[in-house]
Structure formats: C-alpha cells, structure tokens
Design a protein around this motif. Sequence first.
Motif, PDB file in Angstrom:
ATOM      1  N   ILE A 206       0.431  -1.482  -0.161  1.00 22.18           N
ATOM      2  CA  ILE A 206       0.282   0.196   0.042  1.00 22.18           C
ATOM      3  C   ILE A 206       1.039   1.022  -0.033  1.00 22.18           C
ATOM      4  O   ILE A 206       0.698   2.524  -0.670  1.00 22.18           O
ATOM      5  CB  ILE A 206      -1.114  -0.291   1.225  1.00 22.18           C
ATOM      6  CG1 ILE A 206      -1.203  -1.207   1.111  1.00 22.18           C
ATOM      7  CG2 ILE A 206      -1.485   1.418   1.060  1.00 22.18           C
ATOM      8  CD1 ILE A 206      -2.621  -1.229   2.424  1.00 22.18           C
ATOM      9  N   PHE A 207       1.812   1.709   0.876  1.00 19.60           N
ATOM     10  CA  PHE A 207       2.662   1.854   0.502  1.00 19.60           C
ATOM     11  C   PHE A 207       3.533   2.877  -0.756  1.00 19.60           C
ATOM     12  O   PHE A 207       4.190   3.475  -1.085  1.00 19.60           O
ATOM     13  CB  PHE A 207       3.594   2.494   1.864  1.00 19.60           C
ATOM     14  CG  PHE A 207       4.718   3.361   2.089  1.00 19.60           C
ATOM     15  CD1 PHE A 207       6.106   3.585   2.010  1.00 19.60           C
ATOM     16  CD2 PHE A 207       4.731   4.506   3.054  1.00 19.60           C
ATOM     17  CE1 PHE A 207       6.923   4.133   1.950  1.00 19.60           C
ATOM     18  CE2 PHE A 207       5.270   5.533   3.398  1.00 19.60           C
ATOM     19  CZ  PHE A 207       6.430   5.452   2.483  1.00 19.60           C
ATOM     20  N   ILE A 208       4.106   1.605  -1.549  1.00 20.96           N
ATOM     21  CA  ILE A 208       4.327   1.253  -2.473  1.00 20.96           C
ATOM     22  C   ILE A 208       3.676   2.084  -3.081  1.00 20.96           C
ATOM     23  O   ILE A 208       3.731   3.300  -4.269  1.00 20.96           O
ATOM     24  CB  ILE A 208       4.937   0.005  -2.845  1.00 20.96           C
ATOM     25  CG1 ILE A 208       6.205  -0.555  -1.895  1.00 20.96           C
ATOM     26  CG2 ILE A 208       5.728   0.538  -4.472  1.00 20.96           C
ATOM     27  CD1 ILE A 208       6.601  -1.546  -2.393  1.00 20.96           C
ATOM     28  N   GLU A 209       2.357   1.783  -3.329  1.00 18.42           N
ATOM     29  CA  GLU A 209       1.083   2.100  -4.400  1.00 18.42           C
ATOM     30  C   GLU A 209       0.802   3.959  -4.688  1.00 18.42           C
ATOM     31  O   GLU A 209       0.886   4.970  -5.011  1.00 18.42           O
ATOM     32  CB  GLU A 209       0.013   1.336  -3.988  1.00 18.42           C
ATOM     33  CG  GLU A 209       0.084   0.716  -4.859  1.00 18.42           C
ATOM     34  CD  GLU A 209      -0.099  -0.107  -5.584  1.00 18.42           C
ATOM     35  OE1 GLU A 209      -0.503   0.725  -6.634  1.00 18.42           O
ATOM     36  OE2 GLU A 209       1.021  -0.509  -6.597  1.00 18.42           O
ATOM     37  N   ARG A 210       1.637   4.482  -2.696  1.00 18.35           N
ATOM     38  CA  ARG A 210       1.214   5.785  -2.161  1.00 18.35           C
ATOM     39  C   ARG A 210       2.252   6.400  -2.709  1.00 18.35           C
ATOM     40  O   ARG A 210       2.163   7.683  -3.559  1.00 18.35           O
ATOM     41  CB  ARG A 210       0.739   6.011  -0.717  1.00 18.35           C
ATOM     42  CG  ARG A 210      -0.425   5.759  -0.214  1.00 18.35           C
ATOM     43  CD  ARG A 210      -1.687   6.430  -0.954  1.00 18.35           C
ATOM     44  NE  ARG A 210      -1.274   7.822  -0.486  1.00 18.35           N
ATOM     45  CZ  ARG A 210      -2.033   8.203   0.185  1.00 18.35           C
ATOM     46  NH1 ARG A 210      -2.461   7.610   1.171  1.00 18.35           N
ATOM     47  NH2 ARG A 210      -2.159  10.015   0.377  1.00 18.35           N
TER      48      ARG A 210
ATOM     49  N   LEU B  11      -0.662  -9.139  -0.567  1.00 21.16           N
ATOM     50  CA  LEU B  11      -1.624  -9.549   1.206  1.00 21.16           C
ATOM     51  C   LEU B  11      -0.160 -10.125   1.808  1.00 21.16           C
ATOM     52  O   LEU B  11      -0.368 -10.502   3.146  1.00 21.16           O
ATOM     53  CB  LEU B  11      -1.916 -11.131   0.541  1.00 21.16           C
ATOM     54  CG  LEU B  11      -3.664 -10.731  -0.172  1.00 21.16           C
ATOM     55  CD1 LEU B  11      -4.563 -11.690  -0.700  1.00 21.16           C
ATOM     56  CD2 LEU B  11      -4.389 -10.649   1.112  1.00 21.16           C
ATOM     57  N   SER B  12       1.150 -10.242   0.923  1.00 23.18           N
ATOM     58  CA  SER B  12       1.858 -11.437   1.730  1.00 23.18           C
ATOM     59  C   SER B  12       2.909 -10.623   2.535  1.00 23.18           C
ATOM     60  O   SER B  12       3.114 -10.276   3.956  1.00 23.18           O
ATOM     61  CB  SER B  12       3.893 -11.980   0.716  1.00 23.18           C
ATOM     62  OG  SER B  12       4.182 -10.894  -0.025  1.00 23.18           O
ATOM     63  N   THR B  13       3.057  -8.363   1.859  1.00 19.59           N
ATOM     64  CA  THR B  13       2.867  -7.754   2.693  1.00 19.59           C
ATOM     65  C   THR B  13       2.442  -7.071   3.836  1.00 19.59           C
ATOM     66  O   THR B  13       3.242  -6.805   4.697  1.00 19.59           O
ATOM     67  CB  THR B  13       3.746  -6.713   1.300  1.00 19.59           C
ATOM     68  OG1 THR B  13       2.315  -6.140   1.232  1.00 19.59           O
ATOM     69  CG2 THR B  13       4.777  -7.127   0.801  1.00 19.59           C
ATOM     70  N   THR B  14       1.514  -7.217   3.911  1.00 18.42           N
ATOM     71  CA  THR B  14       0.403  -7.138   5.088  1.00 18.42           C
ATOM     72  C   THR B  14       1.108  -8.086   6.224  1.00 18.42           C
ATOM     73  O   THR B  14       1.019  -7.588   7.119  1.00 18.42           O
ATOM     74  CB  THR B  14      -0.844  -7.181   4.693  1.00 18.42           C
ATOM     75  OG1 THR B  14      -1.260  -6.638   3.278  1.00 18.42           O
ATOM     76  CG2 THR B  14      -1.916  -6.615   5.370  1.00 18.42           C
ATOM     77  N   ALA B  15       0.680  -9.665   5.777  1.00 21.79           N
ATOM     78  CA  ALA B  15       1.029 -10.428   6.734  1.00 21.79           C
ATOM     79  C   ALA B  15       2.115 -10.725   7.011  1.00 21.79           C
ATOM     80  O   ALA B  15       2.233 -10.129   8.451  1.00 21.79           O
ATOM     81  CB  ALA B  15       0.759 -12.395   5.826  1.00 21.79           C
ATOM     82  N   LYS B  16       3.757  -9.570   6.784  1.00 22.97           N
ATOM     83  CA  LYS B  16       4.794  -9.305   7.149  1.00 22.97           C
ATOM     84  C   LYS B  16       4.449  -8.181   8.156  1.00 22.97           C
ATOM     85  O   LYS B  16       5.399  -8.985   8.848  1.00 22.97           O
ATOM     86  CB  LYS B  16       5.386  -9.250   6.309  1.00 22.97           C
ATOM     87  CG  LYS B  16       6.343 -10.120   5.685  1.00 22.97           C
ATOM     88  CD  LYS B  16       7.868  -9.890   4.904  1.00 22.97           C
ATOM     89  CE  LYS B  16       7.707  -9.665   3.408  1.00 22.97           C
ATOM     90  NZ  LYS B  16       8.700  -9.755   2.128  1.00 22.97           N
ATOM     91  N   GLY B  17       3.812  -7.439   7.398  1.00 27.02           N
ATOM     92  CA  GLY B  17       3.553  -6.125   8.728  1.00 27.02           C
ATOM     93  C   GLY B  17       2.995  -6.736   9.966  1.00 27.02           C
ATOM     94  O   GLY B  17       2.949  -6.100  10.991  1.00 27.02           O
ATOM     95  N   MET B  18       1.545  -7.536   9.487  1.00 31.08           N
ATOM     96  CA  MET B  18       1.378  -8.056  10.810  1.00 31.08           C
ATOM     97  C   MET B  18       2.537  -8.697  11.999  1.00 31.08           C
ATOM     98  O   MET B  18       1.772  -8.942  13.043  1.00 31.08           O
ATOM     99  CB  MET B  18       0.162  -8.751  10.785  1.00 31.08           C
ATOM    100  CG  MET B  18      -1.320  -7.586   9.974  1.00 31.08           C
ATOM    101  SD  MET B  18      -2.428  -8.528   9.708  1.00 31.08           S
ATOM    102  CE  MET B  18      -3.847  -9.121  10.621  1.00 31.08           C
ATOM    103  N   LYS B  19       3.218  -9.523  11.730  1.00 28.39           N
ATOM    104  CA  LYS B  19       3.607 -10.112  12.364  1.00 28.39           C
ATOM    105  C   LYS B  19       4.648  -8.700  12.873  1.00 28.39           C
ATOM    106  O   LYS B  19       4.975  -9.581  13.941  1.00 28.39           O
ATOM    107  CB  LYS B  19       4.724 -11.141  11.788  1.00 28.39           C
ATOM    108  CG  LYS B  19       5.459 -12.326  12.129  1.00 28.39           C
ATOM    109  CD  LYS B  19       5.690 -13.096  11.298  1.00 28.39           C
ATOM    110  CE  LYS B  19       7.577 -13.191  10.501  1.00 28.39           C
ATOM    111  NZ  LYS B  19       7.791 -13.493  11.348  1.00 28.39           N
TER     112      LYS B  19
END
Lengths: 384, 178, 349
Positions: A206-210, B11-19
């Motif tokens: 999301i940050f990269i898209e922004r 999805l994968s970067t979100t999951a990493k951030g959540m970890k």
Amino acid sequence: MLEKKTIDIDFSQVEAERMRVNMGPQHPSTHGVLRLEVELDGEIVTDVVPHIGYLHRCFEKTCENMTYPQVIPYIDRMDYISSMNNEWPYVMGMEKLMGIEVPERIEYIRVIMAELNRIANHQIAVATFGLDAGAFTPFLYLFRDREMILNLFEWASGGRLLYNYFWIGGLQRDVPPNFKETCLEIVKTVRKTNAEVMELLIGNKIFIERTANVGILPADVAINFGVTGPVLRGSGVPYDLRKVEPYSIYDRFDFDVIVGKGEMGTVGDCWDRNIVRMREMEESCKIIEQAVAQMPDEPKDVRLTVPKRVRPPKGEFYAKAENPKGELGFYIVSDGSAKPYRVRARATSFVNLSVLPVISKGYMIADLIMILGSLDIVLGEIDR
Amino acid sequence: MEYFKNIIEGLSTTAKGMKITLNHLFGKKVTNQYPDEYHPILSGDIPPNSRNRIFVDMSGCDGCEQCNKACPVNCIEIETVKVAPTDENVPLMNDGKKRKFWVIKHEIDFAKCCFCSLCTEVCPTNAIQMTVEFEYSEYDREKLKYNFSDLTPEQAAEKKRIWEEYQEAKKREQEVKK
Amino acid sequence: MENNFLYNLFGNNVWFYLITIAIPLVFVLIYALIAILGELKIASWIQDRLGPMRTGWKGVLQPIAEVVKLIQKEDIIPANANKALFNLAPYIMFTGAFAAYAAIPFSSQFVPAHLNIGLFYIFAVGAFAIIGIVMGGWASNNKYSLLGAMRAVSQMVSYEIPIAFALLSIAALAGTLDLQDIIKQQEGGIWNWFIFGGNGSLIKILFIPFTISLFLVHFTSSLAETNRIPFDIPEGESEIVAGYHTEYSGMKFAMFFFAEYANMFTVSALVTICFFGGWQSPFGDFLNSPIMQSVWFVSKAMFFVFVQIWLRWTLPRLRVDQLMFVSWKVLTPVAFVCFIALSYWGLIK
C-alpha cells in the motif's frame, strides 16, 4: 476610516471549474506553519503557491548585534532538528578566517556528533512521512530509538535538541566517559529498527502504491532549481558534499553515496527520496563505527584551542557543509570588530521548497501531502 | 499476470507487517510512568550537566556583569551599589576575597532565557550555575522572573544610603582641603 | 419464537418485548466501552507504550472518562449549517448501526427477531450509515467535510458489491437466508464450518481455496464499510482534518463514535456467522449449552474486532482512486468467481 473599494472582475476570464483551497498554517500535515494555496480541478492539483514567513524571527538582523560566540545559540534554532550540523559550517568558516587549527580528537568527535544527528534527522523524516501516509506505528518505533541518541546528546552537551556544543576552536564540553560504547549500542539498535521499518512500512504494497511514480523530479529540473541533499540524490545525481569537496576529516572514511535508482517506479519519485534517507542512515552507522575505532584519546582538553577573545580579521567567507537536508552555507562578513557585520544563511529547506509547485502539478491532493513530506522541510530554516 | 502478482504481493506484505506488530504487542514496553513510579532526578537518570534552571550563589557574585554581557537574549538585569569603606559587617565572598559591590538586584527572566549556558562560562567565580531542575512552571508569567539577590529592599535602601553618605563625606573633605 | 428462552419464560406479553429490546442495547453499550478501551490499549501495546494507566486500575475506567468528557462538551453548530440535517445525522447513523442487532443470533435460544430473511436484512440496514454520513458532511457547510462525505459515499457504495456477492455465495451454499439455519448447518465441530466448505464429503477440499478467498474478500470489504484503515479516506485525518465529522462536538460526536464501534461488531458478527460457525462450539457437541454458545459467539466476534484494530495500526492508508481500483477490479471479480464455484458446490452437495 476604510474607504469603500470596488473590485472589477471580468467574469469571462474566471475559471469556473477550478476551486481554490487553503491548506492553512494550522494543518496536521504541513510540517510546521506553512500555508499552501492550492488550486484544484476536481481532485487534481493545477497550481500550488506556498506562503511562508509565519515563523520569521529576524535572526540575521539580530546576529549583527551579537558577538561571534553569541551567534551560535541562534544558529541552533534555525533547523532545530539537526542542530549539530547547523553549527558546523559556521564554526568551520570562523576557524579558517582566524587561522585556528583544531586538534584531531575534536574533529573526530565533531564527525560522530554530526553523523548521529544525521541519523536522528532521517528518523524524523521517515517517521513523519509514514504518518502522512496513515501508518501510525513506525513513527513510534523510530522515535523510541531517537531517544537513545538524544540521551547521549544530553550527557555530552546538556541539551536534548539545541546544543550550543560546537564552539569556535573546539567544543563546549568533553564527551562522557562511556561515549564509545554508547555510540556502538546506538548503531546496533538503529540497524535493527531500520530492518523492521523496512518490512513494516517501506516494503508494504500500500505504501509503495502511494509513493511510487508520485512527484517525479527530473534531474535537470533539480539542478536548475538548486536543490541539494536527498532530494537531489533521489533524482539520480550523486552529489554529496562530503565526497565532492571533503571538509574536515571526511576523506578518511569509507562510505557510499546513495542514489535513487527508480526501483519501485521512476527515478526521482517519492519512494526514491525516502529510500535514499533510509540507506543514508546505514552509511552514517558505518562512518560512526569507523570514527569510534580511529578516534585518538588525547588531548583531553577540548578547549585547548578556543580563543579567549574572538576578533577575526577583516574579511568574508562562505562555508558550507552537508546538512542532513542538503547543503547549508553561511556567508559572514567581518569588519574586524567583535560583532559580525552580516550573517547570511543559505538555508537548505528554503531552496528545496521552491521546487514544490513544479513537481506537484497533475497529482491529487493526497499526493501533494506525500510530496511535501518527501521534501523534508523545516519551517525554522525557511523563515529563519 | 502483473495483476495477480500485485494481489499476492499486497497480501504477503500485509501479513509480514502484521507479524511485526504482533511481536511488539507481546514485547517489552518502554514507558516510564512519570511522576508516580519514576522521576529522572530522583533516580539519577538525568545527566548532571543537564542545562535547566539557573541558580546564582550570592556569596560568590560581586556584580561584575559578565553574565549580563554574555547573554544572547538579555534576560539578566543587575543593579549594584559599591561597598563603602565605612560599612561594617561586610561578609567575605566565598573564595575569601573582600567584597567590592553589593548586588541589590540580580533578576533572571526564565521566560526569555534560552538555556545556552554562556553565562556560566564567563563567570569568574562560578557563582552562576545551571541545575537539573526542570519542573518550575507557573501560571503567571511575572512569577518566572527570579530575583537571586539576598538583600531585602530595606537592606538595599540602607546600603544605598551608606554609600551616598560616604560620597557626601568625601566631597566635604575635599572641599575642606581646598 | 418457540426456541426463544425469553418467550418460554414470559409468554407473549409486554415484558417479553421490553427485555428483548433491552438486552442488545445493554450489550452494545457495554461492548462499545470495552471496544474503546481495547483500541486504546492494543494500539499502545503495539507501539511499545503502556497507554492509559491513571484512570482506574491500569486505565480500565478510561472509556468512562472519555464518555463523560464528550457529554460535558459544548454543542457547537456552525453558523450557516442546515440545523435539521446537522442535528439528525449522527442519530440516523447510530440507528442504522443498532438496527442490525435485531437479527443477530447470540445463541440457539436467543435471537431478538427471528427473521427468515435475516442475512438480507442486516445487509440492507447497513446502508443507513451512508445516509448519515452524507447528511453530516453536507450540513456542516465546510468544504473539507463535503469532500469527505462525497468520498465516503463512493467508497461505501462500491464496497457493498463484493459483500453482496459473498453473502449470496453463502446463501447459495446454505440454501437459505435465515441466520439460525445457516448456523445450524455448520454443526458438528470445526471441520463443518463454512470456511472449510460446510457439511459434505471430502470433495470439499477442492473448494477450500474459494471459501478462503471469499472470506478475505468479505473481511476486506467490511473494513471499507466501517471506514477503518486502510480505507479510512472519509475520516482523512492527515489530509482533510477529520472529514465528515470535523464540525461535530460533544454528544453528537459521541454518537458517530458509538456508531462506528457498533458497526465493527456487526460486521465481525456477520463474518463469524457466515464462515466460522456462529455460536457453534468448535468441538461439536461438547460445551454446546445455550450459555456456552453465546460465549463462543461473542469471543469469535471479538477476535475479529481485534483483527480490525490490529490492521488499523499496521497499514497505511489507500488513496481514493486506488480504493476504487481495489473494489471494482480486484474484489468484485474474485467474489464473482468464488460465487460461481460455491454455487456449483452447493448444487452438488
């Protein structure tokens, strides 16, 4: 009494679809008291006019009545986030003018303090950039690490944010006894947190898209406007004053100049400027490690070469150094007395802000906020 | 293809951030609960050379006004009266020397002070020092003007009177001599 | 109505109706206080700090302090605002959020109104929030609020479509719109929950990827319905200060606040009912008494509320056009494909 004035508007010339919106001096996202007059066409920005001057404190005029050592607290308060780097060009220039040669230990301590302050400044830049994007957590992680650096500065100089530490000919005080160990600890913590922030914020889709492909600054436009620092290096120009015209003892250290390569979008977008700052923190860590290893232990007296009376000969100089935000320069004219005739600061953020109207045309309001955040301005420096 | 790659990356970067945030959720917290359980001054965490409120030791101050000249923001006001030789019980200064001036007003306005510590560097007797005290907020700006002089207004008037009498006596002597 | 323990207790008189209304209301109010405290504390712990510690033991009375603070604030109405709409907007939003609680089953013995179109009713009532937001933004007479309200409308209307597809797939799988029936079809332990394909033979393993993607689509769209990060454009914060509720203060702001938290629980409850078995215990018949069922239901829904809070403090915000892209070009096609697959599975089951 006020006279009644009639305003003649030629209504055929008024653009009916464009809306003028004021992002006022009090706004959560302009980094300080900056007023932006934005002309919008729907959500697309067609023109931006920045209005500055809300933080003007008449430094340059006041400094004409101060003696040379008394000018240093005023210089601190210009770019209040990286005060050590602010004092350095002034002190360097005065020492050249008066012909003072500073011992090596002082130079090493100055380099370490300046690089620590560079890390602290970039931590704020990245943290507030994330905050503008809506990510609240990396802000707190980075500020927690910045506390360690500020604590070290308080032990060394007595102040957390404004130091009055670099004096003409030396330093105000010696460093605390466990200085070297604390520096290495700080470097270790900064590296660990940076790895976390890379995963949490910078690598986030999301940050990269922004930020990718937003606010593209071509290299020739950057050079024409005179921007320096991470903004220039993010556009692909490898210009770093520490390598191009090495001052002090920077030629003894081995570090790279980070340049934006357009990994996630085009060269010169917001993501590039941000990643230049993140990677520069790592380079500063390298410099600190080398300096701590090479630092001599003698002489212990840091005021050995501080003159009792500062009365420089008649003359003028322009001294520049690499501030975390770019090139900071001081032009000082001395007429032989104890007070300067003219103190002029070439403020980094002032020049960097001038490029905002050019690179934000055609983007949306949300992008305008991100572009302003990526330029990393401080109003204390712009308005002085 | 690009489209599916973007979805998977998102999805994968979100999951990493959540970890990462989950690790911090159960990790150590860094808050110091001030002032109930922790105080920097009492616990000794504050550096001893931290630049906070200024203190002037009057037994060392003899009104040379060096601090006044060194201050970049002009926050110190000093008024002195010379010590007349006819004055009795003049205490010695703290380094044993004789006192030359009475300091009847030594006022520092902490609303203006910028805590640069230039005044402490130039004092010849180290009478003015920076302490670590940082909790001195007031509701009224006038209360931030600290007067460090230890003479009451009556004593100050007394000293002035003694000096003026001495001046008068000297003048009369000189006229008699002529 | 026969399976309702209150009906068995009181018979068909006015006490029955009053208590049936009172229970969800009390639940919503208590839940909102717990959710406010949870948000503050969880946000603080993620950020390595302690959060509110001084109100009550370790800060548990903080939500009461917040509510008292909001109640005693001055009620400011901008000069040129449309008074009727301005005053009405927060209450409409809260009514919409609370009306959905009429159809949510807390256990096999208690659902305030046993509708046989329960799924459709909850989805329809959720649209009330949109009306409330638009009224609030328009009536504030503020350029930034209007901008926020416009963005909110476009966002919420676009994200209703993936939710509709997800609920349609569940209805196709279960063969009914009645919430209690949907839950009853998921009895028999964790393997029979709809996220693992529901009650059926081992062929359902082929359909598990579809149910999981459908769950992700549903959860993401419900984040957008409740205006949480990464979809909190209407509340802007960094850009348009506070969007549609910039001009509100005091009790009306508290109503917006409450409505948002109530909405969070509603969408979490919907997700648990549709995919995670509602009030069914994961061990089959063990620990499946009516009281334990309500405990299971509330804890599952609270887990999803926790996930929503967790996501808020991890992710940055999406821009308006990217939001639209995600809804129309990513979530809707995926939901459509899953809908086709799951209706086929519902057919051959």
